[in-house]
Design an enzyme around this catalytic site. Structure first.
Site, PDB file in Angstrom:
ATOM      1  N   CYS A 131      42.864  38.337  38.116  1.00 48.56           N
ATOM      2  CA  CYS A 131      42.577  38.445  39.680  1.00 48.56           C
ATOM      3  C   CYS A 131      43.709  38.748  40.285  1.00 48.56           C
ATOM      4  O   CYS A 131      44.858  38.143  40.038  1.00 48.56           O
ATOM      5  CB  CYS A 131      42.008  37.235  40.018  1.00 48.56           C
ATOM      6  SG  CYS A 131      41.723  36.809  42.048  1.00 48.56           S
ATOM      7  N   GLU A 185      38.028  45.981  49.924  1.00 43.33           N
ATOM      8  CA  GLU A 185      37.299  45.006  50.829  1.00 43.33           C
ATOM      9  C   GLU A 185      35.684  45.482  51.165  1.00 43.33           C
ATOM     10  O   GLU A 185      35.519  46.427  51.776  1.00 43.33           O
ATOM     11  CB  GLU A 185      37.803  44.844  52.132  1.00 43.33           C
ATOM     12  CG  GLU A 185      37.099  44.064  53.286  1.00 43.33           C
ATOM     13  CD  GLU A 185      36.601  42.595  52.665  1.00 43.33           C
ATOM     14  OE1 GLU A 185      35.383  42.531  52.929  1.00 43.33           O
ATOM     15  OE2 GLU A 185      37.345  41.734  52.338  1.00 43.33           O
ATOM     16  N   CYS A 210      33.401  42.801  37.011  1.00 47.01           N
ATOM     17  CA  CYS A 210      34.183  42.916  38.417  1.00 47.01           C
ATOM     18  C   CYS A 210      34.323  44.488  38.752  1.00 47.01           C
ATOM     19  O   CYS A 210      34.958  45.129  37.957  1.00 47.01           O
ATOM     20  CB  CYS A 210      35.734  42.337  37.999  1.00 47.01           C
ATOM     21  SG  CYS A 210      36.528  42.067  39.626  1.00 47.01           S
ATOM     22  N   GLU A 224      39.618  50.754  38.932  1.00 46.46           N
ATOM     23  CA  GLU A 224      39.718  49.954  38.033  1.00 46.46           C
ATOM     24  C   GLU A 224      38.278  48.899  38.168  1.00 46.46           C
ATOM     25  O   GLU A 224      37.904  48.420  39.116  1.00 46.46           O
ATOM     26  CB  GLU A 224      40.879  49.193  37.892  1.00 46.46           C
ATOM     27  CG  GLU A 224      42.268  49.870  37.554  1.00 46.46           C
ATOM     28  CD  GLU A 224      43.484  49.212  37.252  1.00 46.46           C
ATOM     29  OE1 GLU A 224      44.091  49.602  36.425  1.00 46.46           O
ATOM     30  OE2 GLU A 224      43.803  48.003  37.640  1.00 46.46           O
ATOM     31  N   LEU A 228      39.957  32.744  50.346  1.00 44.39           N
ATOM     32  CA  LEU A 228      40.584  31.746  51.437  1.00 44.39           C
ATOM     33  C   LEU A 228      42.071  31.755  51.570  1.00 44.39           C
ATOM     34  O   LEU A 228      43.052  32.043  52.124  1.00 44.39           O
ATOM     35  CB  LEU A 228      39.844  30.443  51.423  1.00 44.39           C
ATOM     36  CG  LEU A 228      40.156  29.433  52.733  1.00 44.39           C
ATOM     37  CD1 LEU A 228      39.845  30.050  53.786  1.00 44.39           C
ATOM     38  CD2 LEU A 228      39.486  28.069  52.219  1.00 44.39           C
ATOM     39  N   CYS A 264      48.474  39.914  46.188  1.00 45.46           N
ATOM     40  CA  CYS A 264      47.516  40.807  45.634  1.00 45.46           C
ATOM     41  C   CYS A 264      48.231  42.238  45.334  1.00 45.46           C
ATOM     42  O   CYS A 264      48.711  42.708  46.357  1.00 45.46           O
ATOM     43  CB  CYS A 264      46.203  40.874  46.360  1.00 45.46           C
ATOM     44  SG  CYS A 264      45.084  41.890  45.661  1.00 45.46           S
ATOM     45  N   ASN A 288      48.356  35.208  39.148  1.00 44.79           N
ATOM     46  CA  ASN A 288      48.671  36.062  38.054  1.00 44.79           C
ATOM     47  C   ASN A 288      49.843  37.213  38.486  1.00 44.79           C
ATOM     48  O   ASN A 288      49.628  37.794  39.496  1.00 44.79           O
ATOM     49  CB  ASN A 288      47.332  36.793  37.820  1.00 44.79           C
ATOM     50  CG  ASN A 288      46.197  35.780  37.403  1.00 44.79           C
ATOM     51  OD1 ASN A 288      46.259  35.070  36.339  1.00 44.79           O
ATOM     52  ND2 ASN A 288      45.027  36.041  37.963  1.00 44.79           N
ATOM     53  N   CYS A 321      47.136  42.008  51.533  1.00 43.13           N
ATOM     54  CA  CYS A 321      47.357  40.454  51.270  1.00 43.13           C
ATOM     55  C   CYS A 321      48.675  40.210  50.393  1.00 43.13           C
ATOM     56  O   CYS A 321      48.632  40.819  49.251  1.00 43.13           O
ATOM     57  CB  CYS A 321      46.265  39.862  50.571  1.00 43.13           C
ATOM     58  SG  CYS A 321      44.731  39.864  51.380  1.00 43.13           S
ATOM     59  N   CYS A 374      43.314  49.570  49.213  1.00 40.68           N
ATOM     60  CA  CYS A 374      42.786  48.394  50.254  1.00 40.68           C
ATOM     61  C   CYS A 374      43.656  48.671  51.452  1.00 40.68           C
ATOM     62  O   CYS A 374      44.813  48.997  51.459  1.00 40.68           O
ATOM     63  CB  CYS A 374      42.921  47.135  49.516  1.00 40.68           C
ATOM     64  SG  CYS A 374      42.285  45.806  50.358  1.00 40.68           S
TER      65      CYS A 374
END
Length: 371
Positions: free
Chosen positions: A346, A173, A110, A96, A227, A124, A303, A121, A117
């Site tokens: 995001c 990443e 973006c 995407e 972070l 996410c 989000n 996280c 991934c």
């Protein structure tokens, strides 16, 4: 499969012309430079349009190469103008890409560096999809070409362009695919082509410490750090990579990033999670953590995505957090959520490579509602 010149680096175009015998070595640099400008400055998709190349070469190029882009399998436009593209890179492999208007000088694209991934996280959506593979430099560049096609942004020019910034904040990443990311940045930033300067390209990492200084040395781009927490206990939970590279090591690597200054600040991304990392104490800890590092902090309202375990912080809580950071002398803009309605914001990106494609899903939904 016929290789596409659209996405290749300068050296790859030159070497490919020589390898196919279309151009002798003495003329390869000149011919590859001509092709480069047609591909990246003008965005042409037909070799016949390369009018400063001999007719004979123009007719022979399609025997060995194409100028095709990957196929867009789904395109969605948000109510706020954000555009999301689901791009098929190979059978069953999709990524995407998102264009966000009104960011930077005009708009930001973006791009993804991996399909899926490995970082997991917990806030996410992309982290819920297992890694399929790294993207090649060409596949990263082709995301830019596809967006420029859709926005009718050819030829590339300095004025009135919509894509003025590129951010490696999509799927994956980037520092786990640094060779291809670096080559893609070389193509995107080249002044004789797409021409987006390196100071307008930002690479975001969750903290792959051994690669951070190398990223700066190889690309000279802006650095962003995902972070989201100020202590190892919480960051271990939110960003599991922290267990391998804890915060103290991460901060040391950031301080070693080449040419850090007030004009080249690190962006720290901090997603606001209700009752998790949004207290005044966390804000004060963030200020202490970043002391001495030229920084700005992007506060990102969480989000939501289907099945997510978190809620977004209340707006008053986010503003209180921002006020503490601002008073300490750090710019801390609250990022306006963009593209939430199409899951383009995001942390919401997740390709269809491991589930039904969006188009097929919608077809089935339509059939199910028909009498």
């Amino acid at each position: 499969m016929t290789p596409s010149l659209a996405g290749m680096t300068r050296n790859q175009i030159r070497d490919s012309l020589i390898a196919t015998g279309l151009v002798d070595e003495a003329k390869a640099k000149m011919r590859s430079g001509q092709i480069w400008r047609w591909v990246y400055q003008y965005g042409i998709t037909d070799f016949a349009a390369m009018t400063d190349i001999s007719k004979e070469l123009r007719e022979r190029l399609p025997e060995h190469f194409t100028l095709a882009r990957p196929r867009i399998t789904d395109r969605q436009v948000s109510v706020d103008g954000t555009r999301k593209y689901l791009i098929e890179l190979s059978p069953g492999v999709e990524c995407e890409t998102v264009f966000i208007p009104g960011v930077g000088r005009s708009g930001a694209l973006c791009v993804s560096s991996q399909v899926g991934c490995t970082l997991n996280c917990t806030f996410c959506h992309t982290g819920t999809q297992a890694l399929v593979r790294n993207l090649t430099a060409a596949e990263i560049v082709q995301q830019v070409l596809i967006a420029k096609d859709d926005l009718a942004e050819w030829p590339s020019r300095l004025e009135d362009r919509q894509i003025t910034n590129v951010v490696f904040m999509g799927m994956g990443e980037p520092l786990y695919n640094l060779d291809h990311v670096s080559d893609a940045i070389d193509v995107i930033s080249d002044g004789e082509g797409i021409g987006i300067g390196r100071r307008r390209i930002t690479v975001s990492t969750s903290g792959v410490v051994p690669k951070i200084e190398e990223l700066g040395a190889r690309t000279n781009t802006m650095l962003a750090i995902s972070l989201h927490a100020t202590n190892d206990g919480l960051r271990d939970e939110l960003v599991p990579l922290n267990r391998k590279y804890p915060i103290a090591e991460l901060m040391d690597a950031i301080r070693a990033y080449p040419e850090l200054s007030n004009s080249k600040r690190v962006t720290f991304e901090y997603v606001m999670l209700k009752g998790v990392n949004d207290s005044p104490g966390e804000a004060k800890a963030l200020v202490r953590l970043l002391q001495g590092i030229p920084s700005k902090i992007n506060l990102i309202p969480f989000n939501p995505w289907p099945g997510s375990p978190y809620e977004c912080s209340d707006w008053a809580t986010i503003e209180r957090f921002a006020d503490i950071v601002n008073k300490a002398g750090y710019a801390s803009p609250i990022r306006t959520p963009r593209g939430r309605d199409i899951l383009a914001a995001c942390g919401q990106l997740r390709s269809e490579s491991v589930k039904q494609r969006a188009s097929e899903k919608r077809r089935l939904e339509r059939e199910a509602t028909q009498p």
